[in-house]
Write an enzyme that holds these catalytic residues in place. Structure first.
Site, PDB file in Angstrom:
ATOM      1  N   SER A  19       0.829  -1.221   0.000  1.00  0.00           N
ATOM      2  CA  SER A  19       0.000   0.000   0.000  1.00  0.00           C
ATOM      3  C   SER A  19       0.860   1.266   0.000  1.00  0.00           C
ATOM      4  CB  SER A  19      -0.985   0.007   1.169  1.00  0.00           C
ATOM      5  OG  SER A  19      -0.332  -0.228   2.391  1.00  0.00           O
TER       6      SER A  19
ATOM      7  N   HIS B  62      -1.901  -8.925   1.949  1.00  0.00           N
ATOM      8  CA  HIS B  62      -1.600  -7.642   2.624  1.00  0.00           C
ATOM      9  C   HIS B  62      -2.770  -7.335   3.569  1.00  0.00           C
ATOM     10  CE1 HIS B  62       0.187  -3.836   3.366  1.00  0.00           C
ATOM     11  NE2 HIS B  62      -0.212  -3.155   2.303  1.00  0.00           N
TER      12      HIS B  62
ATOM     13  N   HIS C 146       5.762 -12.760   7.464  1.00  0.00           N
ATOM     14  CA  HIS C 146       5.992 -11.379   7.030  1.00  0.00           C
ATOM     15  C   HIS C 146       7.182 -11.339   6.083  1.00  0.00           C
ATOM     16  CE1 HIS C 146       6.467  -7.020   7.149  1.00  0.00           C
ATOM     17  NE2 HIS C 146       5.200  -7.015   7.531  1.00  0.00           N
TER      18      HIS C 146
ATOM     19  N   ARG D 271       2.973  -4.792  16.734  1.00  0.00           N
ATOM     20  CA  ARG D 271       1.585  -4.328  16.574  1.00  0.00           C
ATOM     21  C   ARG D 271       0.633  -5.427  17.054  1.00  0.00           C
ATOM     22  NH1 ARG D 271       1.797  -2.981  10.296  1.00  0.00           N
ATOM     23  NH2 ARG D 271       2.631  -5.104  10.381  1.00  0.00           N
TER      24      ARG D 271
ATOM     25  N   ASP E  16      -2.267  -8.457  11.604  1.00  0.00           N
ATOM     26  CA  ASP E  16      -3.632  -8.881  11.277  1.00  0.00           C
ATOM     27  C   ASP E  16      -4.117 -10.081  12.098  1.00  0.00           C
ATOM     28  OD1 ASP E  16      -3.884  -6.909   9.232  1.00  0.00           O
ATOM     29  OD2 ASP E  16      -2.585  -8.142   7.974  1.00  0.00           O
TER      30      ASP E  16
HETATM   31  N1  HAX Z   1       1.073 -19.942   6.014  1.00  0.00           N
HETATM   32  C1  HAX Z   1       1.492 -20.872   5.115  1.00  0.00           C
HETATM   33  N2  HAX Z   1       2.545 -20.699   4.306  1.00  0.00           N
HETATM   34  C2  HAX Z   1       3.231 -19.545   4.429  1.00  0.00           C
HETATM   35  C3  HAX Z   1       2.880 -18.547   5.346  1.00  0.00           C
HETATM   36  C4  HAX Z   1       1.738 -18.774   6.153  1.00  0.00           C
HETATM   37  N3  HAX Z   1       1.290 -17.865   7.021  1.00  0.00           N
HETATM   38  N4  HAX Z   1       3.752 -17.528   5.227  1.00  0.00           N
HETATM   39  C5  HAX Z   1       4.618 -17.852   4.266  1.00  0.00           C
HETATM   40  N5  HAX Z   1       4.309 -19.078   3.763  1.00  0.00           N
HETATM   41  C6  HAX Z   1       4.951 -19.792   2.668  1.00  0.00           C
HETATM   42  C7  HAX Z   1       4.939 -18.934   1.404  1.00  0.00           C
HETATM   43  O1  HAX Z   1       3.676 -19.041   0.760  1.00  0.00           O
HETATM   44  C8  HAX Z   1       6.082 -19.525   0.626  1.00  0.00           C
HETATM   45  O2  HAX Z   1       5.662 -20.774   0.086  1.00  0.00           O
HETATM   46  P1  HAX Z   1       6.121 -21.251  -1.377  1.00  0.00           P
HETATM   47  O3  HAX Z   1       7.609 -21.252  -1.356  1.00  0.00           O
HETATM   48  O4  HAX Z   1       5.519 -22.620  -1.477  1.00  0.00           O
HETATM   49  O5  HAX Z   1       5.559 -20.263  -2.342  1.00  0.00           O
HETATM   50  C9  HAX Z   1       7.110 -19.830   1.729  1.00  0.00           C
HETATM   51  O6  HAX Z   1       6.349 -19.964   2.954  1.00  0.00           O
HETATM   52  C10 HAX Z   1       8.158 -18.768   1.923  1.00  0.00           C
HETATM   53  O7  HAX Z   1       7.510 -17.540   2.157  1.00  0.00           O
HETATM   54  P2  HAX Z   1       8.246 -16.373   2.980  1.00  0.00           P
HETATM   55  O8  HAX Z   1       9.493 -15.995   2.228  1.00  0.00           O
HETATM   56  O9  HAX Z   1       8.391 -16.769   4.394  1.00  0.00           O
HETATM   57  O10 HAX Z   1       7.162 -15.201   2.936  1.00  0.00           O
HETATM   58  P3  HAX Z   1       6.953 -14.078   1.826  1.00  0.00           P
HETATM   59  O11 HAX Z   1       7.884 -12.953   2.139  1.00  0.00           O
HETATM   60  O12 HAX Z   1       6.990 -14.623   0.457  1.00  0.00           O
HETATM   61  O13 HAX Z   1       5.449 -13.632   2.115  1.00  0.00           O
HETATM   62  C11 HAX Z   1       3.573 -13.064   3.450  1.00  0.00           C
HETATM   63  C12 HAX Z   1       5.082 -12.887   3.242  1.00  0.00           C
HETATM   64  C13 HAX Z   1       3.118 -12.111   4.526  1.00  0.00           C
HETATM   65  C14 HAX Z   1       2.854 -12.699   2.144  1.00  0.00           C
HETATM   66  C15 HAX Z   1       3.288 -14.535   3.836  1.00  0.00           C
HETATM   67  O14 HAX Z   1       3.929 -14.811   5.065  1.00  0.00           O
HETATM   68  C16 HAX Z   1       1.818 -14.861   3.941  1.00  0.00           C
HETATM   69  O15 HAX Z   1       1.209 -15.196   2.908  1.00  0.00           O
HETATM   70  N6  HAX Z   1       1.191 -14.779   5.175  1.00  0.00           N
HETATM   71  C17 HAX Z   1      -0.219 -15.012   5.346  1.00  0.00           C
HETATM   72  C18 HAX Z   1      -1.031 -13.816   4.878  1.00  0.00           C
HETATM   73  C19 HAX Z   1      -0.861 -12.639   5.832  1.00  0.00           C
HETATM   74  O16 HAX Z   1      -0.979 -12.753   7.038  1.00  0.00           O
HETATM   75  N7  HAX Z   1      -0.602 -11.450   5.268  1.00  0.00           N
HETATM   76  C20 HAX Z   1      -0.480 -10.215   6.036  1.00  0.00           C
HETATM   77  C21 HAX Z   1       0.961  -9.748   6.183  1.00  0.00           C
HETATM   78  C22 HAX Z   1       1.097  -8.455   6.951  1.00  0.00           C
HETATM   79  C23 HAX Z   1       0.477  -7.346   6.196  1.00  0.00           C
HETATM   80  O17 HAX Z   1       0.890  -6.904   5.143  1.00  0.00           O
HETATM   81  N8  HAX Z   1      -0.623  -6.864   6.683  1.00  0.00           N
HETATM   82  O18 HAX Z   1      -1.338  -5.989   6.041  1.00  0.00           O
END
Ligand code: HAX
Length: 441
Positions: free
Chosen positions: A241, A271, A318, A327, A373
């Protein structure tokens, strides 16, 4: 000029001069190296932006102009009899770089009250949408409808001097932040409360008035809104964002267009939409297990089921943080103080004890800890705000404080249009074979 505008201009001029000298002397210094994997994998760990308002440390979490969340809870002015910080104070800190006095905060509250008028055509634009439209879509469309009010776009069309961009962005920032609670509350009352709208209360602070217009008069809920609006405001510059608002603003799209773009990014489930996904996931778990308070063993099995279905566990992980998000902790502290016996809140805490080791055991997740979140929905449900599709709008209203104060800085520092270089895999292959240059031109 207003007090805040004068102060901002003085600070911006000081920093602009500092940056000019800094670039003259050190402009060729290298910051790290870029690996091929980084350009394919979301530019993770690649420093590529300047955002003055806050800085994220992977271990410690967010600091706003150097202050952690617990420090802000102590140092920022509060509402009468309140204990949580007023978001007006955080806005002052992010924009000017200095802690505000009570008087400064009072001044911002009354400025926003004065500028909060929302023209009728904005409500008509919302009304033109089916009620079932997701609240984030309604929110973005309302912001776009408000764009008719942009002083930046009017002044640009009249041939504004580039030295004045910052001032028009500042004016739009103040107007937009002032108007967002009214717009968001309108969407909420329209969709969930049969159009029974509530007029603003000019005696309340920005977040307290927002709670009032949503229809929640409980003083503890108002305190929750003040905390919520403070902790969701900013998370340095690279998150979707903030980065989107900055990127779109770099084309000199006005603050309404830029912020609406940022909100489209916030509406993604990885996000900001994660806040609705978390509570949806917990409610589905409770219903599948037919219990209000699932045991840790039951939670562990349900987490496994979620992962087996190829889904993420919402609220965990994250891109930058590597510890429990402060937070999350701030909201947990609020829960312990005000609603320790709530079974939904207790479930959030049980999930916190259960999920990290499971995610860690997968061996691929860089951060198994909860983010912002993971907690927010359970607190909102406690006070009756159960309509979880609305949660990302709350996040969006708060996020305006950070991304729009950053946009003021972008224009005051004269940052240019953002335009990184991209490559094709064909070029990468040629480069690997020594047959092409990538970084040459
Ligand atoms: N559950 C299951 N798998 C997860 C995970 C979770 N909560 N978090 C990461 N992973 C997986 C990824 O999907 C990725 O899998 P693949 O290699 O198979 O594609 C692997 O673990 C490595 O990911 P990472 O490097 O640890 O995490 P990223 O930096 O790629 O992504 C995210 C960060 C926040 C997008 C991710 O942790 C996620 O999808 N979390 C769940 C959704 C969430 O809570 N989002 C909010 C984040 C905070 C925010 O922006 N708030 O607004």
């Amino acid at each position: 000029m207003g007090i805040i505008k004068d102060r901002f201009k003085a600070q911006a001029d000081k920093i602009a001069a500092e940056i000019k000298d800094l670039l003259k002397e050190h402009g060729n210094k290298k910051i790290g190296e870029v690996n091929l994997s980084q350009i394919y994998q979301g530019m993770r760990g690649m420093t590529g932006l300047v955002s003055e308002t806050s800085l994220l440390d992977a271990q410690e979490g967010i600091r706003f102009r150097g202050y952690s969340i617990p420090e802000l809870q102590k140092k920022l002015p509060k509402a009468p009899k309140g204990t949580e910080p007023l978001p007006e104070g955080l806005f002052h800190l992010m924009l000017i770089g200095e802690l505000p006095t009570e008087e400064d905060v009072h001044h911002i509250t009354s400025t926003w009250q004065r500028r909060s008028h929302v023209p009728n055509h904005v409500f008509a634009a919302i009304e033109a949408l089916p009620v079932a439209t997701h609240p984030m879509t309604q929110f973005v469309i309302a912001i776009m409808a408000l764009q008719t009010e942009s002083q930046f776009s009017k002044r640009y069309a009249e041939g504004m001097n580039k030295k004045d961009y910052w001032e028009a962005v500042f004016d739009d920032t103040m107007d937009l932040i002032a108007r967002l609670p009214r717009v968001a509350a309108y969407i909420y009352r329209r969709k969930y409360k049969k159009e029974d709208h509530i007029h603003p209360n000019g005696l309340l602070d920005w977040a307290g008035n927002f709670a009032h217009m949503l229809g929640y008069e409980d003083e503890t809920f108002k305190e929750l809104m003040r905390l919520y609006m403070t902790i969701h405001a900013d998370h340095e510059g690279g998150n979707v964002s903030a980065h989107t608002t900055h990127l779109v603003g770099s084309a000199l799209s006005d603050p309404y267009l830029s912020f609406a773009a940022g909100m489209n990014g916030l509406a993604g489930p990885l996000h900001g939409l994660a806040n609705q996904e978390v509570i949806k996931w917990i409610l589905e778990m409770r219903s599948a297990l037919d219990t209000e308070l699932p045991s840790k063993e039951q939670i562990a099995d349900y987490v496994q089921k979620t992962l087996n279905e190829g889904k993420v566990v919402p609220g965990y992980g994250h891109a930058v943080l590597r510890k429990t998000d402060p937070r999350f902790t701030a909201q947990m502290e609020f829960g312990k103080k005000h609603l320790p016996d709530d079974p939904l809140v207790q479930t959030v805490w049980n999930i916190y004890e259960t999920v990290p080791p499971i995610l860690q055991s997968l061996g691929k997740i860089k951060n198994p800890w909860p983010n912002v979140d993971a907690h927010s929905g359970a607190l909102l449900v406690h006070f009756g705000l159960v309509e979880y599709e609305f949660y990302t709008v709350l996040f969006g209203v708060s996020r305006a404080l950070g991304v729009l104060s950053s946009l003021c800085w972008d224009r005051a520092l004269g940052f240019p249009i953002e335009r990184p270089k991209s490559v094709t895999t064909e070029l990468v292959n040629l480069w690997l074979e020594g047959k092409a240059e990538i970084w040459g031109d």
